[in-house]
Design a protein around this motif. Structure first.
Motif, short mmCIF file in Angstrom:
data_model
loop_
_atom_site.label_atom_id
_atom_site.label_comp_id
_atom_site.label_asym_id
_atom_site.label_seq_id
_atom_site.Cartn_x
_atom_site.Cartn_y
_atom_site.Cartn_z
N GLU A 56 -9.72 38.95 -26.18
CA GLU A 56 -11.08 39.09 -25.64
C GLU A 56 -11.83 37.77 -25.72
N ASP A 60 -16.79 38.39 -18.17
CA ASP A 60 -17.56 39.42 -18.86
C ASP A 60 -16.61 40.57 -19.19
N THR A 61 -16.14 40.62 -20.44
CA THR A 61 -15.14 41.62 -20.82
C THR A 61 -15.70 43.04 -20.83
N SER A 62 -17.03 43.17 -20.85
CA SER A 62 -17.60 44.52 -20.80
C SER A 62 -17.37 45.17 -19.45
N GLU A 63 -17.08 44.36 -18.42
CA GLU A 63 -16.79 44.89 -17.09
C GLU A 63 -15.33 45.27 -16.93
N ASN A 78 -13.58 47.55 -22.36
CA ASN A 78 -14.73 48.43 -22.48
C ASN A 78 -14.37 49.71 -23.25
N LYS A 125 -13.68 49.12 -27.00
CA LYS A 125 -14.90 48.94 -27.79
C LYS A 125 -15.70 50.22 -27.92
N THR A 126 -15.70 51.06 -26.90
CA THR A 126 -16.60 52.21 -26.88
C THR A 126 -15.92 53.54 -27.18
#
Length: 643
Positions: free
Chosen positions: A585, A594-597, A602, A605-606
């Motif tokens: 990451e 943007d690794t959250s995308e 994602n 992490k969530t």
């Protein structure tokens, strides 16, 4: 005795509108007021029967100027009467206009009648002069009113209605026109319009017209925030052509309805899914390869000689780095799957119309590396940093100049068109090929930098050529020499080929390294056998559990007659795998991603459940891979130590 002729005139003035006949009815009785001598009695006021006569009618304005004049020949009846229609006679040379051109503008007009009592020896004398009241012309088609004209009843106009002088015509009710209507100037409609019949627009604009000029287009829709809406009856299918494009020869393209079944049979949809599925497949191969690399990183191999301990443990940083590769490969796989899912959901949920055309490719305008370089359709070009050139050396991609694409994107400004060319990205496009080509051949740049390509069969294609593939031939050169070949192209098709070439080279390098290592290991085993005679016996005790530690066994071992390769396996832990994922990451973040995308990171992490499931699954696959390697090492005769 000599006769004197006298006429009594009766005029009944009204417009006669019978069919298309227009005129003024005229009746008169011709009598002789002079006494007629007969035996025994003189008779006065006798009518003149069966007499050929000629009338001359003149319509005069208030100043006595002739506005219209005609002549009519007739014969009185048995009672001396004539019935005529003024307007049906023959205009004289003195008439300035025809009867239909008389301007009934409300000013005084008179009717002057001249009479000749012979139709052969014509001699006109004044017969009558009467003022025309409104009755003869009030219902005529050309009406001029100086004030308001109010009609409370039905008005039936069977001929032309002219509103001249720039005067407006206002209708507060319904205008029902049942025949053809010709408008010679602008029609302005300030409210909604409903046209229930077929509409043909023929603007009379000179062909071809300036395509960049707004005034060259026959149909223009402007104002508001939306454009054109087209609605058909029922549910759309391929039988519904929303828009059809014609020329003088035939239909050249259309926008038609589409159903899900028709979408599944759409070659372009199938082709796009093939490319996406290919990306998913290659991403999956990368995941498998990265897990195999991680399994390899979990073991160390060395050859010991002498009496000291010589077991080399795996380097923890290498294990974490290999775990990071697993994370990157998994992230790429998740992204490839998401792209395919998003594409299909978008296409299938928004299905409605499809674009049909004789053209076969999707293209974009790409800038020239040299604005003065000339290109023509079918040229094979190299792309370097987004710029195109016929020089293909060192190019990133290899593409074809399009002729007539079905869709053309990235349109430059009008002034910059000369700096760009249409380049095919996907679909079918004719490509210039030198030499023989057969369906199924790969098309590659010829290397001559002249826009031509060459065809190479798949079995004869070298790994180094994979990344240069322009497309696949779907036709052949009939002459066996140069010509255009219908080529299936797609920019994504080069990526798997390039990866395949890299993997092929990497495999060859690894095979060479393994062969070198085998050679070195064999030599070191020979040394161990000669220098540590107890080596083989001690290893047998370690396998039976008699030896406490392999390190102790090796430390206490003396020289043997034969050297032996020793492989030590260490278990990969969940914490090492998590550390590797964090490293992956961070690598992407450093590259600006943007690794959250990314759907993989994602969820990691969530969603703790997904994270644990991924780690456990990966460790299970890793154990299987390590067991396979372990068994292979044992089968090779190596000394294998596992912690």
């Amino acid at each position: 005795m000599k006769k004197l002729i006298f006429a009594v005139l009766f005029v009944f003035g009204f417009i006669r509108l019978s069919g298309q006949t227009q005129g003024i009815n005229y009746q008169a009785v011709i009598i002789d007021k002079n006494p007629q001598e007969i035996p025994g009695r003189d008779i006065s006021g006798n009518f003149i029967p069966n007499q050929p006569v000629v009338f001359r009618f003149s319509v005069l304005d208030a100043a006595g100027t002739i506005e219209y004049q005609e002549e009519q020949a007739t014969v009185t009846d048995m009672y001396g009467m004539v019935n005529l229609v003024i307007g049906l006679g023959t205009p004289t040379v003195s008439s300035p206009a025809t009867f239909s051109d008389i301007d009934w503008n409300g000013t005084p007009k008179s009717l002057k009648v001249d009479l000749s009592l012979s139709d052969t020896d014509i001699f006109f004398f004044d017969f009558s002069l009467d003022e025309l009241t409104y009755v003869p012309y009030a219902f005529h088609r050309n009406i001029t009113a100086t004030g308001s004209l109010i009609v409370d009843g039905m008005t039936n106009l069977k001929s032309r209605l002219d509103v001249s002088g720039g005067s407006p015509a206002f209708l507060s009710g319904t205008l029902d026109v049942k025949e053809k209507t010709t408008l010679d100037d602008v029609l302005t409609v300030n409210a909604a319009s409903k046209l229930k019949g077929q509409v043909t627009i023929n603007p009379g604009i000179e062909s071809p017209g300036n395509k960049s000029n707004y005034d060259s287009y026959p149909l223009r829709v402007e104002g508001g925030t939306q454009g054109i809406a087209i609605k058909i009856d029922g549910t759309r299918s391929s039988d519904n052509y929303f828009v059809t494009f014609w020329d003088d020869e035939k239909i050249q393209g259309r926008i038609e309805g589409q159903t899900l079944g028709e979408l599944d049979d759409d070659p372009e949809y199938f082709f796009e899914n093939f490319l996406l599925a290919n990306s998913v497949f290659n991403a999956g191969v990368d995941v498998t390869t990265s897990i195999a690399d991680l399994a390899a990183a979990s073991s160390s191999s060395t050859v010991c000689a002498g009496l000291g301990a010589c077991v080399t443990s795996p380097v923890p940083s290498l294990i974490v780095a290999a775990a990071a590769k697993v994370g990157l490969a998994s992230a790429n796989l998740a992204l490839a799957i998401a792209e395919q899912v998003i594409y299909n959901e978008s296409i299938r949920s928004n299905i409605g119309v499809t674009y049909q055309s004789g053209s076969g490719d999707y293209a974009e305008w790409l800038p020239k590396a040299d604005r003065n370089e000339k290109f023509s359709p079918g040229d094979i070009v190299g792309v370097k940093g987004g710029y195109i050139s016929k020089s293909t050396a060192g190019a990133d991609h290899f593409m074809v100049i399009s002729h007539s694409p079905i869709i053309l994107g990235n349109m430059p400004g009008e002034a910059d068109m000369g700096d760009y060319e249409k380049v095919a990205f996907m679909g079918q496009v004719p490509a210039k090929v030198s030499g023989k080509a057969s369906p199924g051949d790969f098309i590659l740049p010829s290397g001559r930098n002249d826009g031509t390509g060459v065809a190479v069969s798949p079995e004869n294609t070298e790994p180094g050529q994979y990344s240069k593939i322009v497309g696949v031939a779907w036709s052949e050169t009939l002459s066996g020499r140069a010509g255009f070949v219908n080529t299936a192209v797609g920019i994504n098709a080069n990526i798997p080929a390039r990866l395949g070439a890299l993997n092929e080279e990497r495999i060859k390098e690894q095979e060479a390294e393994i062969n070198d290592l085998k050679t070195q290991i064999g030599k070191m085993n020979d040394i161990l056998v000669k220098t540590i005679p107890e080596y083989a016996a001690l290893m047998e005790k370690e396998e039976s559990g008699e030896a406490a530690k392999p390190e102790q066994a090796l430390a206490s071992a003396g020289p043997t007659a034969e050297d032996q390769r020793t492989v030590v396996y260490h278990e990969i832990t969940a914490s090492q795998l998590i550390t590797g994922l964090n490293m992956a990451e961070n690598i992407l973040r450093e590259k600006g991603v943007d690794t959250s995308e990314n759907p993989f990171f994602n969820k990691i992490k969530t969603d703790p459940g997904y994270r644990d499931s991924f780690i456990n699954s990966t460790l299970a696959i890793l154990k299987t891979e390590m067991d396979k390697n372990y068994n292979a090492d044992v089968a090779s005769g190596a000394k294998v130590i596992r912690f």
